[in-house]
Write a protein that holds these residues in place. Sequence first.
Motif, mmCIF file in Angstrom:
data_model
loop_
_atom_site.group_PDB
_atom_site.id
_atom_site.type_symbol
_atom_site.label_atom_id
_atom_site.label_comp_id
_atom_site.label_asym_id
_atom_site.label_seq_id
_atom_site.Cartn_x
_atom_site.Cartn_y
_atom_site.Cartn_z
ATOM 1 N N ASN A 118 0.827 -1.191 0.000
ATOM 2 C CA ASN A 118 0.000 0.000 0.000
ATOM 3 C C ASN A 118 0.871 1.255 0.000
ATOM 4 O OD1 ASN A 118 -2.563 -1.354 0.126
ATOM 5 N ND2 ASN A 118 -2.112 -1.840 2.255
ATOM 6 N N VAL A 119 0.242 2.411 -0.223
ATOM 7 C CA VAL A 119 0.995 3.654 -0.135
ATOM 8 C C VAL A 119 1.552 3.786 1.279
ATOM 9 C CG1 VAL A 119 -0.265 4.870 -1.934
ATOM 10 C CG2 VAL A 119 -1.163 4.874 0.391
ATOM 11 N N GLY A 120 2.774 4.301 1.364
ATOM 12 C CA GLY A 120 3.400 4.477 2.666
ATOM 13 C C GLY A 120 4.128 3.261 3.188
ATOM 14 N N ASN A 136 7.632 -1.856 -4.015
ATOM 15 C CA ASN A 136 7.675 -0.471 -3.564
ATOM 16 C C ASN A 136 6.258 0.010 -3.259
ATOM 17 O OD1 ASN A 136 8.708 2.009 -2.884
ATOM 18 N ND2 ASN A 136 9.674 2.405 -4.858
ATOM 19 N N ALA A 137 6.148 1.162 -2.601
ATOM 20 C CA ALA A 137 4.851 1.688 -2.193
ATOM 21 C C ALA A 137 3.917 1.859 -3.388
ATOM 22 C CB ALA A 137 5.050 3.030 -1.490
ATOM 23 N N GLY A 138 2.639 1.525 -3.191
ATOM 24 C CA GLY A 138 1.649 1.674 -4.242
ATOM 25 C C GLY A 138 1.800 0.690 -5.376
ATOM 26 N N SER A 139 2.277 -0.535 -5.069
ATOM 27 C CA SER A 139 2.533 -1.534 -6.109
ATOM 28 C C SER A 139 1.710 -2.795 -5.878
ATOM 29 C CB SER A 139 4.020 -1.901 -6.146
ATOM 30 O OG SER A 139 4.812 -0.761 -6.430
ATOM 31 N N THR A 157 2.035 -3.972 -11.446
ATOM 32 C CA THR A 157 1.732 -2.553 -11.559
ATOM 33 C C THR A 157 2.480 -1.873 -10.419
ATOM 34 O OG1 THR A 157 -0.274 -2.835 -10.209
ATOM 35 C CG2 THR A 157 -0.539 -2.859 -12.591
ATOM 36 N N GLY A 158 3.300 -0.888 -10.746
ATOM 37 C CA GLY A 158 4.136 -0.262 -9.731
ATOM 38 C C GLY A 158 5.588 -0.648 -9.916
ATOM 39 N N GLU A 159 6.295 -0.834 -8.804
ATOM 40 C CA GLU A 159 7.722 -1.130 -8.869
ATOM 41 C C GLU A 159 8.064 -2.334 -8.008
ATOM 42 O OE1 GLU A 159 12.049 1.180 -8.570
ATOM 43 O OE2 GLU A 159 10.252 2.096 -7.701
ATOM 44 N N GLY A 160 8.897 -3.204 -8.553
ATOM 45 C CA GLY A 160 9.345 -4.371 -7.795
ATOM 46 C C GLY A 160 10.793 -4.691 -8.095
ATOM 47 N N TYR A 161 11.499 -5.131 -7.064
ATOM 48 C CA TYR A 161 12.865 -5.623 -7.258
ATOM 49 C C TYR A 161 12.800 -7.147 -7.190
ATOM 50 C CZ TYR A 161 17.887 -6.164 -7.057
ATOM 51 O OH TYR A 161 19.180 -6.519 -7.349
ATOM 52 N N PHE A 162 13.242 -7.813 -8.258
ATOM 53 C CA PHE A 162 13.082 -9.252 -8.404
ATOM 54 C C PHE A 162 14.412 -9.979 -8.254
ATOM 55 C CE2 PHE A 162 9.498 -7.377 -10.485
ATOM 56 C CZ PHE A 162 8.450 -8.274 -10.317
ATOM 57 N N ASP A 163 14.407 -10.998 -7.414
ATOM 58 C CA ASP A 163 15.517 -11.948 -7.315
ATOM 59 C C ASP A 163 14.925 -13.297 -7.713
ATOM 60 O OD1 ASP A 163 17.639 -13.556 -6.726
ATOM 61 O OD2 ASP A 163 17.963 -12.799 -4.697
ATOM 62 N N VAL A 164 15.008 -13.607 -9.005
ATOM 63 C CA VAL A 164 14.258 -14.727 -9.585
ATOM 64 C C VAL A 164 14.978 -16.055 -9.365
ATOM 65 C CG1 VAL A 164 13.289 -15.685 -11.708
ATOM 66 C CG2 VAL A 164 13.249 -13.201 -11.312
ATOM 67 N N GLU A 270 3.621 11.113 -2.882
ATOM 68 C CA GLU A 270 2.255 10.621 -2.678
ATOM 69 C C GLU A 270 2.258 9.170 -2.235
ATOM 70 O OE1 GLU A 270 -0.575 13.256 -5.633
ATOM 71 O OE2 GLU A 270 0.456 11.508 -6.461
ATOM 72 N N ARG A 271 3.104 8.366 -2.888
ATOM 73 C CA ARG A 271 3.161 6.948 -2.523
ATOM 74 C C ARG A 271 3.894 6.737 -1.201
ATOM 75 N NH1 ARG A 271 3.836 6.524 -8.438
ATOM 76 N NH2 ARG A 271 6.090 6.657 -8.251
ATOM 77 N N ARG A 272 4.898 7.546 -0.941
ATOM 78 C CA ARG A 272 5.711 7.379 0.269
ATOM 79 C C ARG A 272 4.953 7.816 1.529
ATOM 80 N NH1 ARG A 272 11.361 6.922 1.215
ATOM 81 N NH2 ARG A 272 11.708 7.034 3.459
ATOM 82 N N PHE A 273 4.240 8.955 1.437
ATOM 83 C CA PHE A 273 3.615 9.532 2.623
ATOM 84 C C PHE A 273 2.092 9.446 2.614
ATOM 85 C CE2 PHE A 273 7.718 11.805 2.232
ATOM 86 C CZ PHE A 273 8.242 11.542 3.494
#
Length: 324
Positions: A118-120, A136-139, A157-164, A270-273
């Motif tokens: 969620n956001v934040g 990441n927030a909002g993803s 949808t949003g941002e993700g860091y993947f370690d596949v 907006e997504r962080r706070f």
Amino acid sequence: MDNIEEKYRLLARQLNGELNDAEHELLTDELNQDETFVAKQYVLQVFWQKFFPKVKSQSHERIMTDTMKRVMGIKEVKRPQMTIWYSAIAILVVALGISLARNLLVDKNNELIQYVANVGETKKVVLPDGTKVDLNAGSSLVIQKDFTADKRQVILTGEGYFDVAKDAEKPFEITTSHLKVSVLGTRFDLKAYADEDEIKAVLDEGKIQLDGEFNKQQPVFLKPGYAATLNKNTGELQIQPHKQQSAEQWRDGKLVFYNHTLAQIARILERRFNARIIILNDEVKEYRFSGDFSHANLFELLGYLSAARPFTFETSGEYIVISK
């Protein structure tokens, strides 16, 4: 209607209850002429009903109070439209391909699983195959319940860091609105927010293949230390060396900007706070900033930025309005 994005924009507006009479007639004609489009409409409705009913209510929120409008001399401020978000969802669902459509249409019991940051907040996820994902927030990340069956497919949808997790027999595919990433075992960051004009993939280890709606029709392979940036409006795909540790920073809770425009920063804040930020002037939107603001709260950060490039900001309920 030849423009495919326009078709799915109409579907998105239909789900949001925003269609006017002319658009309703246009969509009806399109559905009557194209049986495949009808099937895809059903897929989108199934996906929507499972995961996005709560988003819909946000379209009814007001940006400013009537009092604030009078004080600032603003005749009319439009409500935030969620259609852009819904259109992105529509396109990415269709982009996932016929396989998902068949599964949803043939097997009504097929289940989808959604992971949300969620956001934040940020969230760590471990998928059934052992793949690790930082969201990441909002993803949002969506998989099928039988994720490890034949092909490992996810929707981001949003941002993700993947370690596949490596599995040569079962390719790992990530679908976004305009770009598909295929891997076997690798580590990379993928940023694909619906409200941003670019999709960006940054590779740390291994190799990834990029397919999608860009001018270079052949698949593109990305090497470690490089970033691929797709402009969703023009279809231009740029490959450049990348030295910034932006993914590592947001995963560690840091807030660092590298020549970001204020418009870009506003979306991040907006997504962080969990804030709502409106910038009234196009010129102010293009102000650029760099720096580490990890230890600042929202209003401290805006204060620092306004000291560097003068602008004013004030609040109205949950909204922050920025002007020149």
